[in-house]
Structure formats: C-alpha cells, structure tokens
Write a protein that holds these residues in place. Structure first.
Motif, PDB file in Angstrom:
ATOM      1  N   GLY A 131      -1.949  -5.008   1.577  1.00 46.76           N
ATOM      2  CA  GLY A 131      -1.479  -3.715   1.101  1.00 46.76           C
ATOM      3  C   GLY A 131      -2.193  -3.422  -0.198  1.00 46.76           C
ATOM      4  O   GLY A 131      -3.417  -3.496  -0.270  1.00 46.76           O
ATOM      5  N   THR A 132      -1.437  -3.134  -1.244  1.00 50.22           N
ATOM      6  CA  THR A 132      -2.056  -3.006  -2.566  1.00 50.22           C
ATOM      7  C   THR A 132      -2.765  -4.300  -2.936  1.00 50.22           C
ATOM      8  O   THR A 132      -3.874  -4.291  -3.464  1.00 50.22           O
ATOM      9  CB  THR A 132      -0.991  -2.673  -3.620  1.00 50.22           C
ATOM     10  OG1 THR A 132      -0.356  -1.448  -3.258  1.00 50.22           O
ATOM     11  CG2 THR A 132      -1.618  -2.521  -4.995  1.00 50.22           C
ATOM     12  N   ILE A 164     -10.605  -2.683  -1.998  1.00 50.33           N
ATOM     13  CA  ILE A 164     -11.379  -1.659  -1.292  1.00 50.33           C
ATOM     14  C   ILE A 164     -11.633  -0.469  -2.206  1.00 50.33           C
ATOM     15  O   ILE A 164     -12.749   0.061  -2.265  1.00 50.33           O
ATOM     16  CB  ILE A 164     -10.637  -1.224  -0.013  1.00 50.33           C
ATOM     17  CG1 ILE A 164     -10.713  -2.351   1.032  1.00 50.33           C
ATOM     18  CG2 ILE A 164     -11.211   0.071   0.548  1.00 50.33           C
ATOM     19  CD1 ILE A 164      -9.819  -2.130   2.237  1.00 50.33           C
ATOM     20  N   ALA A 165     -10.611  -0.042  -2.934  1.00 51.32           N
ATOM     21  CA  ALA A 165     -10.764   1.098  -3.839  1.00 51.32           C
ATOM     22  C   ALA A 165     -11.738   0.778  -4.964  1.00 51.32           C
ATOM     23  O   ALA A 165     -12.595   1.608  -5.299  1.00 51.32           O
ATOM     24  CB  ALA A 165      -9.403   1.486  -4.410  1.00 51.32           C
ATOM     25  N   ARG A 166     -11.621  -0.400  -5.535  1.00 52.67           N
ATOM     26  CA  ARG A 166     -12.533  -0.786  -6.628  1.00 52.67           C
ATOM     27  C   ARG A 166     -13.975  -0.781  -6.142  1.00 52.67           C
ATOM     28  O   ARG A 166     -14.875  -0.259  -6.817  1.00 52.67           O
ATOM     29  CB  ARG A 166     -12.145  -2.157  -7.167  1.00 52.67           C
ATOM     30  CG  ARG A 166     -13.045  -2.654  -8.295  1.00 52.67           C
ATOM     31  CD  ARG A 166     -12.556  -3.983  -8.817  1.00 52.67           C
ATOM     32  NE  ARG A 166     -12.419  -4.945  -7.727  1.00 52.67           N
ATOM     33  CZ  ARG A 166     -11.693  -6.058  -7.809  1.00 52.67           C
ATOM     34  NH1 ARG A 166     -11.030  -6.339  -8.913  1.00 52.67           N
ATOM     35  NH2 ARG A 166     -11.623  -6.883  -6.780  1.00 52.67           N
ATOM     36  N   ALA A 167     -14.216  -1.354  -4.959  1.00 60.39           N
ATOM     37  CA  ALA A 167     -15.570  -1.370  -4.410  1.00 60.39           C
ATOM     38  C   ALA A 167     -16.051   0.044  -4.114  1.00 60.39           C
ATOM     39  O   ALA A 167     -17.242   0.362  -4.309  1.00 60.39           O
ATOM     40  CB  ALA A 167     -15.608  -2.225  -3.146  1.00 60.39           C
ATOM     41  N   LEU A 211      -6.004   2.171  -9.145  1.00 57.10           N
ATOM     42  CA  LEU A 211      -7.198   2.322  -8.320  1.00 57.10           C
ATOM     43  C   LEU A 211      -6.899   2.346  -6.831  1.00 57.10           C
ATOM     44  O   LEU A 211      -7.625   2.972  -6.054  1.00 57.10           O
ATOM     45  CB  LEU A 211      -8.194   1.189  -8.624  1.00 57.10           C
ATOM     46  CG  LEU A 211      -8.691   1.053 -10.067  1.00 57.10           C
ATOM     47  CD1 LEU A 211      -9.848   0.073 -10.120  1.00 57.10           C
ATOM     48  CD2 LEU A 211      -9.103   2.396 -10.645  1.00 57.10           C
ATOM     49  N   GLN A 212      -5.809   1.680  -6.426  1.00 57.37           N
ATOM     50  CA  GLN A 212      -5.505   1.623  -4.996  1.00 57.37           C
ATOM     51  C   GLN A 212      -5.296   3.009  -4.381  1.00 57.37           C
ATOM     52  O   GLN A 212      -5.372   3.166  -3.156  1.00 57.37           O
ATOM     53  CB  GLN A 212      -4.282   0.746  -4.736  1.00 57.37           C
ATOM     54  CG  GLN A 212      -2.984   1.232  -5.333  1.00 57.37           C
ATOM     55  CD  GLN A 212      -2.717   0.679  -6.720  1.00 57.37           C
ATOM     56  OE1 GLN A 212      -3.643   0.205  -7.391  1.00 57.37           O
ATOM     57  NE2 GLN A 212      -1.469   0.712  -7.141  1.00 57.37           N
ATOM     58  N   GLU A 213      -5.070   4.023  -5.218  1.00 53.97           N
ATOM     59  CA  GLU A 213      -4.907   5.381  -4.695  1.00 53.97           C
ATOM     60  C   GLU A 213      -6.188   5.887  -4.034  1.00 53.97           C
ATOM     61  O   GLU A 213      -6.148   6.825  -3.218  1.00 53.97           O
ATOM     62  CB  GLU A 213      -4.489   6.335  -5.820  1.00 53.97           C
ATOM     63  CG  GLU A 213      -3.082   6.088  -6.331  1.00 53.97           C
ATOM     64  CD  GLU A 213      -2.671   7.066  -7.414  1.00 53.97           C
ATOM     65  OE1 GLU A 213      -3.522   7.942  -7.769  1.00 53.97           O
ATOM     66  OE2 GLU A 213      -1.540   6.988  -7.903  1.00 53.97           O
ATOM     67  N   PHE A 214      -7.310   5.272  -4.360  1.00 51.00           N
ATOM     68  CA  PHE A 214      -8.582   5.695  -3.784  1.00 51.00           C
ATOM     69  C   PHE A 214      -8.863   4.996  -2.456  1.00 51.00           C
ATOM     70  O   PHE A 214      -9.764   5.416  -1.713  1.00 51.00           O
ATOM     71  CB  PHE A 214      -9.728   5.425  -4.776  1.00 51.00           C
ATOM     72  CG  PHE A 214     -11.041   6.071  -4.417  1.00 51.00           C
ATOM     73  CD1 PHE A 214     -11.138   7.447  -4.256  1.00 51.00           C
ATOM     74  CD2 PHE A 214     -12.185   5.305  -4.249  1.00 51.00           C
ATOM     75  CE1 PHE A 214     -12.355   8.046  -3.930  1.00 51.00           C
ATOM     76  CE2 PHE A 214     -13.403   5.899  -3.930  1.00 51.00           C
ATOM     77  CZ  PHE A 214     -13.490   7.270  -3.771  1.00 51.00           C
ATOM     78  N   ALA A 262       0.386  -7.592   8.561  1.00 54.14           N
ATOM     79  CA  ALA A 262       1.413  -6.820   7.872  1.00 54.14           C
ATOM     80  C   ALA A 262       0.850  -6.191   6.605  1.00 54.14           C
ATOM     81  O   ALA A 262      -0.218  -6.562   6.120  1.00 54.14           O
ATOM     82  CB  ALA A 262       2.606  -7.715   7.533  1.00 54.14           C
ATOM     83  N   GLY A 263       1.604  -5.235   6.067  1.00 48.02           N
ATOM     84  CA  GLY A 263       1.202  -4.576   4.831  1.00 48.02           C
ATOM     85  C   GLY A 263       0.756  -3.142   5.082  1.00 48.02           C
ATOM     86  O   GLY A 263       0.482  -2.726   6.214  1.00 48.02           O
ATOM     87  N   GLY A 264       0.649  -2.380   4.016  1.00 49.48           N
ATOM     88  CA  GLY A 264       0.348  -0.963   4.118  1.00 49.48           C
ATOM     89  C   GLY A 264      -0.965  -0.642   4.792  1.00 49.48           C
ATOM     90  O   GLY A 264      -1.100   0.403   5.441  1.00 49.48           O
ATOM     91  N   LEU A 265      -1.970  -1.517   4.672  1.00 54.98           N
ATOM     92  CA  LEU A 265      -3.264  -1.242   5.286  1.00 54.98           C
ATOM     93  C   LEU A 265      -3.223  -1.314   6.809  1.00 54.98           C
ATOM     94  O   LEU A 265      -4.145  -0.853   7.477  1.00 54.98           O
ATOM     95  CB  LEU A 265      -4.327  -2.203   4.744  1.00 54.98           C
ATOM     96  CG  LEU A 265      -4.812  -1.905   3.326  1.00 54.98           C
ATOM     97  CD1 LEU A 265      -5.790  -2.959   2.847  1.00 54.98           C
ATOM     98  CD2 LEU A 265      -5.454  -0.522   3.240  1.00 54.98           C
TER      99      LEU A 265
END
Length: 317
Positions: A131-132, A164-167, A211-214, A262-265
């Motif tokens: 997820g996050t 993923i967002a950071r990259a 950053l995870q918002e991206f 599991a998780g948001g992703l």
C-alpha cells in the motif's frame, strides 16, 4: 457469559493513508458499523498522533453502540512491529477508552498480521502487503510468524505506493534536466499544478507533500503505455518479489504454498497484473490470489479471540 452485558468487538486497519474500522456487537442486535479515518503510521506520525487518530474513530463508532460496557479491540497498525510499541499503544488505548467505566481489552499488532489473519484464518500461508508501504509476512505450519521488509520509507518499502511515486517524481526531475521524456511530467502539471523546478522542490521539502499521492498517476501512465512509468512499476514489483524469495528461502518449505496479495495497490489492475505474473513465474505451483477479505476483518477476528480469552468459551470464532 452474562448476555445482559453489551460486548462490542472493534477491528481497526491503520495504514499510512487511512484507517478503517469495523465494529459489531458480540451478540448482534444491529448492523455492523464501518468507518474511515485518517492514516496513522506509527513511525511517521508518532505515538500521540496515532493514539489520537484511533481514539477519535473508535469514539465515533461508540456513538452507534452507547450501551456497550465491554470493548474488545484489535488494531493492526502500520509501522508498529516492535512488541514494546504494541504494548505501550495497547495500554494507552485501554486507558483512554476505559475512562467511562467500560471494561476494555486492547491488542495491537502490525497491520500485515491482520491481513495474514484475514487471508488464512490462523493457518499457514504468505501475505504480500503493498500500500503506502510494503511488508511480507508468513505463518509457518507450526504457527510461527516470519517477516521480511517493513523497514519504512527511508530504509525499504520496495514495491510500495511511496516507492513508486518517488521513482515517478525522480523520472520527472530527470525529464526536466534533459533526460528521457515521460508523460509523468505532463500529468504532474495537470493534476498537481507542478510544472516548475522551484514549485516541485518547495512542495516536497517545505510542504512535506505525501509523495504516495502521485502513485496512482504513475500507475495510470503505465497502464496507458508510458514506457518510463511501466519500467518503474516493473522494477518496484521485481524488488518486492525478490523479498518474497528471501523469505521463502529462509523458511525452506515450512509454509503452506499459498499467497495472498493485500494492500491498497491491489486495487490497481496494472500493478496486480505485473505482480501476479512475476510471482507465478517464480512459484508456478502456488495458489496466488488477491485477498478477498479486507484486513479489517482479520482485526475483528483477533478482537473476537481476545474477548474469548478474557470472558470464556462462548465467544467462538
């Protein structure tokens, strides 16, 4: 057990981005209550803020059950893997929730443990949580829990929304500097009004942008065929799969051959497709499925067991 006592079971899934609560009476007289609150990763927001988030969402739930005199609470909390942290949080929550004269029992575990419980109901298996953050947990055939990952965004969280967002943002900065072009640059400007170097630096370092918002934007670009975004997702998934291999190598066949994702992703089809493809290729004989039962259901199961342990055998799973 005295059925006149109003016992309430509360399960919480406390992630980095949001908190999900599920509350149900031990002898149901009314419908369960589901609530959502802010996220509260212990390592990011700290002890006091985590307590405040949990107290607020639990007190909202209690308004639906004003007669409840016995509470059994299990909270699976991101960033809370240390037994000492779990004990301190449980004790503090027990104190603040018991101020009204209620009998309160609280158990705090890592959020991946409730996903493991939701997936396999106490039996052996592996759960991959992304997820996050990210973490991988396994329960052996002997009942021992083993963990890989879960190091947090500074030391780990491979394959996570944050990574993923950071990259993705790094790919944007490379494009701004004259590196490979990517649609991520255009999407960053459209969705977040960030098209200039100084504005991006200010948002990240001064405003502490989560950053995870991206991450959903990176996944959207990957799904639409942007090669840079696709490579980011594939690379991050490969790092997560590598961690699974470390865990299974360590356990040497002591875990049932089944894996829950599991998780948001796992709500992102492109991500799930990449992850399942790599996992199936590495472990072709395993059952590998996106988890159907939400982790908060696992927290509720653990809350029920906690009640059973404290009041007797009538509180069956």
């Amino acid at each position: 057990m005295d059925h006149s006592v109003q016992s309430l079971l509360i399960g919480l899934d406390v992630g980095g981005s949001s908190t999900e609560l599920l509350a149900v009476e031990h002898h149901p007289q009314r419908s369960p209550v589901r609530l959502v609150g802010p996220g509260a990763n212990l390592q990011r927001v700290g002890f006091e803020q985590t307590v405040a988030v949990l107290q607020e969402v639990i007190e909202r739930a209690l308004r639906h059950f004003p007669e409840a005199s016995v509470l059994s609470v299990c909270a699976g909390i991101a960033g809370c893997g240390r037994p000492k942290d779990q004990e301190l949080l449980a004790r503090r929550l027990q104190q603040v929730l018991g101020d009204g004269g209620r009998s309160v029992q609280v158990r705090v575990v890592h959020d991946a443990e409730i996903a493991l419980e939701a997936a396999f109901k106490g039996d052996s298996g592996v759960v991959v949580v992304a997820g996050t953050g990210s973490v991988i947990l396994a329960r052996t055939r002997q009942g021992q829990i083993e963990v890989v990952g879960g190091w947090g965004y500074l030391l780990g969280d491979e394959g996570s929304g944050f990574a993923i967002a950071r990259a993705g943002l790094q790919a944007v900065t490379h494009a701004m500097d004259g590196g490979p072009p990517t649609r991520l640059r255009e999407l960053l400007a459209e969705r977040f009004l960030l098209s200039e170097r100084d504005a991006l630096i200010h948002r990240v370092y001064q405003e502490h942008w989560p950053l995870q918002e991206f991450a959903p934007v990176v996944l959207e670009a990957a799904r639409d065929g942007d090669p840079i975004a696709q490579q980011i997702v594939e690379d991050q998934v490969a790092r997560l799969v590598e961690q699974v291999s470390w865990l299974l190598g360590r356990l040497k066949g002591e875990v049932a051959p089944r894996m829950a994702l599991a998780g948001g992703l796992m709500n992102e089809p492109f991500y799930v497709s990449c992850l399942r493809e790599q996992l199936v290729r590495r472990w072709p004989g395993w059952s590998i499925e996106v988890q159907q039962q939400r982790p908060v259901e696992g927290a509720l199961r653990l809350a029920r067991r906690l009640l059973k342990a404290n009041v007797g055998s009538e509180c069956d799973d």
